[in-house]
Motif scaffolding. Structure first.
Motif, short mmCIF file in Angstrom:
data_model
loop_
_atom_site.label_atom_id
_atom_site.label_comp_id
_atom_site.label_asym_id
_atom_site.label_seq_id
_atom_site.Cartn_x
_atom_site.Cartn_y
_atom_site.Cartn_z
N LEU A 228 48.40 3.05 -41.85
CA LEU A 228 47.51 2.30 -42.74
C LEU A 228 48.17 2.04 -44.08
CD1 LEU A 228 44.02 3.99 -42.16
CD2 LEU A 228 44.96 1.95 -41.06
N ARG A 229 48.82 3.08 -44.62
CA ARG A 229 49.48 2.93 -45.93
C ARG A 229 50.64 1.94 -45.85
NH1 ARG A 229 48.88 8.56 -45.96
NH2 ARG A 229 51.10 8.81 -45.49
N ALA A 230 51.38 1.98 -44.73
CA ALA A 230 52.56 1.13 -44.60
C ALA A 230 52.20 -0.34 -44.35
CB ALA A 230 53.44 1.65 -43.46
N ASN A 231 51.05 -0.59 -43.69
CA ASN A 231 50.66 -1.95 -43.33
C ASN A 231 49.19 -2.19 -43.66
OD1 ASN A 231 53.22 -2.73 -41.65
ND2 ASN A 231 52.56 -0.76 -40.81
N ALA A 236 43.02 -4.01 -42.28
CA ALA A 236 41.78 -4.20 -43.04
C ALA A 236 40.65 -4.62 -42.10
CB ALA A 236 41.98 -5.25 -44.12
N GLY A 237 39.54 -3.87 -42.12
CA GLY A 237 38.39 -4.16 -41.28
C GLY A 237 38.43 -3.53 -39.91
N ALA A 238 39.55 -2.88 -39.52
CA ALA A 238 39.64 -2.26 -38.20
C ALA A 238 38.75 -1.02 -38.12
CB ALA A 238 41.10 -1.87 -37.91
N ARG A 239 38.23 -0.75 -36.92
CA ARG A 239 37.41 0.45 -36.69
C ARG A 239 38.26 1.53 -36.04
NH1 ARG A 239 31.20 -0.66 -34.98
NH2 ARG A 239 30.63 -2.02 -36.72
N LEU A 240 38.12 2.75 -36.55
CA LEU A 240 38.88 3.89 -36.05
C LEU A 240 37.92 5.04 -35.77
CD1 LEU A 240 41.62 3.93 -38.86
CD2 LEU A 240 41.68 2.63 -36.72
N ARG A 241 38.24 5.86 -34.78
CA ARG A 241 37.51 7.10 -34.56
C ARG A 241 38.50 8.24 -34.78
NH1 ARG A 241 33.07 8.63 -29.90
NH2 ARG A 241 32.65 10.77 -30.65
N TRP A 242 38.24 9.01 -35.81
CA TRP A 242 39.17 10.04 -36.26
C TRP A 242 38.49 11.41 -36.33
CZ3 TRP A 242 42.24 8.12 -41.20
CH2 TRP A 242 43.33 7.35 -40.77
N ALA A 243 39.30 12.44 -36.20
CA ALA A 243 38.89 13.81 -36.50
C ALA A 243 39.57 14.20 -37.80
CB ALA A 243 39.29 14.76 -35.37
N VAL A 244 38.80 14.41 -38.85
CA VAL A 244 39.35 14.74 -40.16
C VAL A 244 38.80 16.07 -40.62
CG1 VAL A 244 39.60 12.30 -40.79
CG2 VAL A 244 37.51 13.54 -41.43
N GLN A 245 39.47 16.69 -41.58
CA GLN A 245 38.98 17.94 -42.17
C GLN A 245 38.35 17.64 -43.52
OE1 GLN A 245 41.80 20.98 -43.55
NE2 GLN A 245 40.61 22.50 -42.40
N PHE A 246 37.06 17.91 -43.61
CA PHE A 246 36.31 17.65 -44.83
C PHE A 246 36.70 18.65 -45.92
CE2 PHE A 246 32.51 18.93 -47.32
CZ PHE A 246 32.33 17.76 -48.06
N ARG A 306 38.59 -0.02 -45.21
CA ARG A 306 38.36 -0.87 -46.39
C ARG A 306 39.71 -1.32 -46.96
NH1 ARG A 306 34.53 1.09 -51.34
NH2 ARG A 306 33.05 1.14 -49.59
N THR A 307 40.63 -0.38 -47.13
CA THR A 307 42.00 -0.70 -47.51
C THR A 307 42.90 0.42 -47.01
OG1 THR A 307 43.54 -1.11 -49.34
CG2 THR A 307 41.69 0.35 -49.80
#
Length: 324
Positions: A228-231, A236-246, A306-307
């Motif tokens: 995401l950071r590189a491109n 922008a606007g893509a949907r992802l399903r992620w496992a993140v640590q809050f 979003r970005t």
């Protein structure tokens, strides 16, 4: 003119004596982009004058010009420009030294530095804005007195309105990719308002054979925070399903220009810990659930990009759609 060399003031053109049509920005916080629907470079205030070079569909290529403190500009030779904005978080653009603010130039914004006056420098840059964000051609540089300071109309959620005199461009998210253009006069329903943006709903009919049922394939798989950071423009606007640590629930400060001021967001670690942090903006309907989260809790979330690279910290900013 070689990069870094300034012409004597006597040889410079007066502001906006460039070929093109002078028009004013009629929407607050309009995004100034490097290319049509491309990388965000600056935000322009309502009433800012621009010179239109040409139009291409729903976009206009324009010149902007104004003044910034000379100390805010670092020397540069990138892409043929002789300066860049070095102020952390960006630098306000003014219509004259110490004058009214006309916009915000993001950190790293490349400029053509054309004049120095004591502690101030006049800068110029070409980029793109939505043609619908510009008013009719100006007959003079001063806005009509009746227009000065007039805020955009406020429309309550649930109201039915119509697209105005220009076609209405809808985006997947604020500053996200374009998804559809709505013709003039089409009824739309206001769903939500947020700092210069309004979420709307449009109803219509489409041939059944052209529709497909939504399924998990609509979620882009295998995308990392590093990608995401590189491109950022590609996702922008893509949907992802992620496992993140809050980690924590935060509120956006004014300098975080990829958010609305005070907008709640999750500070979280990306799925791959080596990818660092991500910010996940929380909508009002999910705020109560976010307030119940525990630090270091692992979350399975559906998000929309979003970005891919925020202006302030270079971190992906995502919109939270669901917590599973």
């Amino acid at each position: 003119m070689r990069p870094g060399i300034l012409l004597p003031a006597a040889l410079l053109c007066l502001p906006f004596q460039m070929s093109g049509q002078v028009r004013e920005v009629v929407l607050e916080g309009e995004t100034f982009r490097k290319t049509a629907d491309g990388l965000r470079l600056a935000e322009l205030n309502r009433g800012t004058r621009v010179v239109v070079r040409r139009t291409d569909g729903s976009w206009a290529e324009v010149d902007i010009e104004g003044w910034v403190p000379s100390a805010a500009i670092a020397a540069s030779t990138r892409e043929g420009h002789n300066g860049l904005i070095a102020t952390r978080g960006g630098e306000p653009l003014r219509d004259e030294p110490s004058g009214p603010v006309t916009g915000l130039l993001l950190e790293g914004f490349l400029v053509d530095r054309v004049e120095d006056r004591e502690e101030w420098s006049r800068v110029r840059r070409t980029g793109w804005v939505r043609d619908a964000a510009l008013g009719a051609p100006a007959t003079s540089f001063a806005p009509p007195e009746s227009e000065v300071g007039r805020p955009p109309p406020l429309v309550a959620p649930g109201s039915e309105i119509t697209a105005g005199e220009a076609a209405l461009v809808l985006y997947a998210a604020p500053e996200g990719r374009t998804i559809v253009t709505v013709e003039t006069g089409t009824p739309v329903t206001v769903v939500e308002r947020r700092s210069g943006w309004t979420r709307v709903r449009v109803e219509g009919w489409a041939p059944s054979e052209q529709l497909v049922t939504a399924d998990p394939d609509s979620v882009v798989a295998g995308v990392s925070a590093a990608a995401l950071r590189a491109n950022p423009d590609d996702y922008a606007g893509a949907r992802l399903r992620w496992a993140v640590q809050f980690l924590s629930l935060e509120r956006a400060e004014p300098e975080r220009i990829d958010f609305y001021e005070g907008e709640p967001f999750l500070l979280a670690r990306a799925p791959d810990p080596g990818d660092g942090l991500v910010y996940v903006a929380v909508p009002a309907q999910l705020l109560a659930a976010a307030e119940d989260l525990r630090p270091l809790q692992t979350l399975d979330i559906l998000v929309q990009v979003r970005t891919g690279r925020s202006a302030l910290m270079g971190v992906p900013v995502l919109d939270l759609l669901a917590i599973f």
